[in-house]
Design an enzyme around this catalytic site. Structure first.
Site, PDB file in Angstrom:
ATOM      1  N   ASP A   1       0.094 -28.141  27.664  1.00  0.00           N
ATOM      2  CA  ASP A   1      -1.247 -28.619  27.320  1.00  0.00           C
ATOM      3  C   ASP A   1      -2.321 -27.538  27.453  1.00  0.00           C
ATOM      4  O   ASP A   1      -2.163 -26.571  28.199  1.00  0.00           O
ATOM      5  CB  ASP A   1      -1.651 -29.759  28.270  1.00  0.00           C
ATOM      6  CG  ASP A   1      -0.974 -31.078  27.919  1.00  0.00           C
ATOM      7  OD1 ASP A   1      -0.006 -31.066  27.124  1.00  0.00           O
ATOM      8  OD2 ASP A   1      -1.412 -32.109  28.445  1.00  0.00           O
TER       9      ASP A   1
ATOM     10  N   HIS B   1      -4.723 -32.643  21.551  1.00  0.00           N
ATOM     11  CA  HIS B   1      -5.164 -32.868  22.941  1.00  0.00           C
ATOM     12  C   HIS B   1      -6.708 -32.994  22.987  1.00  0.00           C
ATOM     13  O   HIS B   1      -7.310 -32.730  24.010  1.00  0.00           O
ATOM     14  CB  HIS B   1      -4.676 -31.716  23.815  1.00  0.00           C
ATOM     15  CG  HIS B   1      -4.758 -31.963  25.297  1.00  0.00           C
ATOM     16  ND1 HIS B   1      -4.455 -33.163  25.887  1.00  0.00           N
ATOM     17  CD2 HIS B   1      -5.121 -31.140  26.324  1.00  0.00           C
ATOM     18  CE1 HIS B   1      -4.622 -33.073  27.200  1.00  0.00           C
ATOM     19  NE2 HIS B   1      -5.042 -31.870  27.494  1.00  0.00           N
TER      20      HIS B   1
ATOM     21  N   HIS C   1     -11.719 -31.360  25.666  1.00  0.00           N
ATOM     22  CA  HIS C   1     -11.142 -31.697  26.970  1.00  0.00           C
ATOM     23  C   HIS C   1     -12.124 -32.442  27.888  1.00  0.00           C
ATOM     24  O   HIS C   1     -12.326 -32.107  29.055  1.00  0.00           O
ATOM     25  CB  HIS C   1     -10.638 -30.436  27.697  1.00  0.00           C
ATOM     26  CG  HIS C   1      -9.467 -30.719  28.595  1.00  0.00           C
ATOM     27  ND1 HIS C   1      -9.608 -31.007  29.924  1.00  0.00           N
ATOM     28  CD2 HIS C   1      -8.130 -30.765  28.344  1.00  0.00           C
ATOM     29  CE1 HIS C   1      -8.398 -31.196  30.444  1.00  0.00           C
ATOM     30  NE2 HIS C   1      -7.497 -31.068  29.511  1.00  0.00           N
TER      31      HIS C   1
ATOM     32  N   HIS D   1       1.086 -26.292  31.646  1.00  0.00           N
ATOM     33  CA  HIS D   1      -0.138 -25.839  30.977  1.00  0.00           C
ATOM     34  C   HIS D   1      -0.052 -24.373  30.560  1.00  0.00           C
ATOM     35  O   HIS D   1       0.522 -23.558  31.284  1.00  0.00           O
ATOM     36  CB  HIS D   1      -1.346 -26.044  31.898  1.00  0.00           C
ATOM     37  CG  HIS D   1      -1.652 -27.490  32.151  1.00  0.00           C
ATOM     38  ND1 HIS D   1      -0.967 -28.243  33.083  1.00  0.00           N
ATOM     39  CD2 HIS D   1      -2.553 -28.331  31.564  1.00  0.00           C
ATOM     40  CE1 HIS D   1      -1.441 -29.488  33.064  1.00  0.00           C
ATOM     41  NE2 HIS D   1      -2.402 -29.575  32.154  1.00  0.00           N
TER      42      HIS D   1
HETATM   43 ZN   LIG Z   1      -5.419 -31.078  29.377  1.00  0.00          ZN
END
Ligand SMILES: [Zn+2]
Length: 222
Positions: A39, A89, A93, A186
């Site tokens: 991510d 995503h 954010h 990540h």
């Molecule tokens: Zn994230």
């Protein structure tokens, strides 16, 4: 006769419900398959992760941020060129658990669509997998993903943002290996801890007899 009709209707509604499942945090318990997801990228760890995945001949799913794709389109393109799967995503954010403004529902939709637009224009891909920041999955998120033909995908295990040594982290990931697991990691920061054990972790997953596949393959989504 009535009983038969009732039974047919019952089976039909169960089948419809199964088909309309939009949210997943793991795959089937019956299949020895696992997915790796990354991510917040493209970011500082992306290229090294790509190298490891290539060396191990594994395809993963990258849930990208629209704003990061705008900042670093070349790295985003390298992920696609290497044959990995791309998920949405959102753009910026935003933590929607903490978002209190009145325009929340619209903002959720806007974040999803803004990222979709960037993924489309930069990478030429129409993604159908979405993951909101912090795994946000309340009804407004489910509504937005449904409306725009996405599946909402969370994860069964992830811990790479927590304070612990790389060794401890590796052990925790290893302990979470199971049928249908979706692992979260990540690639925005350098993420040296994950980079230190990712290759070994992939070997361990394979040694336990699992196949590593993309999220859409794990969940049979098209
Ligand atoms: Zn994230």
């Amino acid at each position: 006769m009535k009983k038969i009709i009732v039974l047919i209707l019952l089976f039909y509604s169960i089948a419809c419900f199964a088909q309309t499942k939009m949210f997943y945090a793991d795959g089937s318990e019956d299949v020895k398959k696992i997915s790796l997801t990354f991510d917040d990228g493209p970011g500082k760890a992306t290229k090294q992760i790509l190298e490891i995945l290539e060396e191990k001949n594994v395809k993963a799913t990258f849930f990208m941020l629209g704003a990061r794709v705008v900042d670093d389109p070349e790295t985003a393109k390298a992920v696609v060129a290497a044959g990995h799967e791309i998920g949405n995503h959102t753009y910026e954010h935003i933590n929607f658990y903490a978002y209190k403004d009145e325009d929340k529902a619209e903002k959720i939709e806007k974040e999803l669509l803004q990222c979709e637009e960037v993924i489309k224009s930069t990478l030429g891909i129409q993604s159908f997998l979405a993951r909101f920041p912090y795994g946000y999955m309340k009804s407004d998120a489910i509504e937005a993903t449904k409306k725009h033909n996405y599946y909402l995908i969370n994860w069964s295990f992830g811990t790479d943002w927590q304070d612990m040594s790389a060794e401890e982290m590796h052990v925790k990931y290893k302990q979470a290996i199971k049928n249908g697991a979706i692992f979260l990691m990540h690639d925005l920061s350098k993420n040296k801890k994950v980079l230190s054990f990712l290759g070994t972790f992939i070997d361990e997953i394979k040694e336990e007899g699992y196949e590593i596949v993309t999220v859409s393959e794990l969940l049979n989504l098209t």
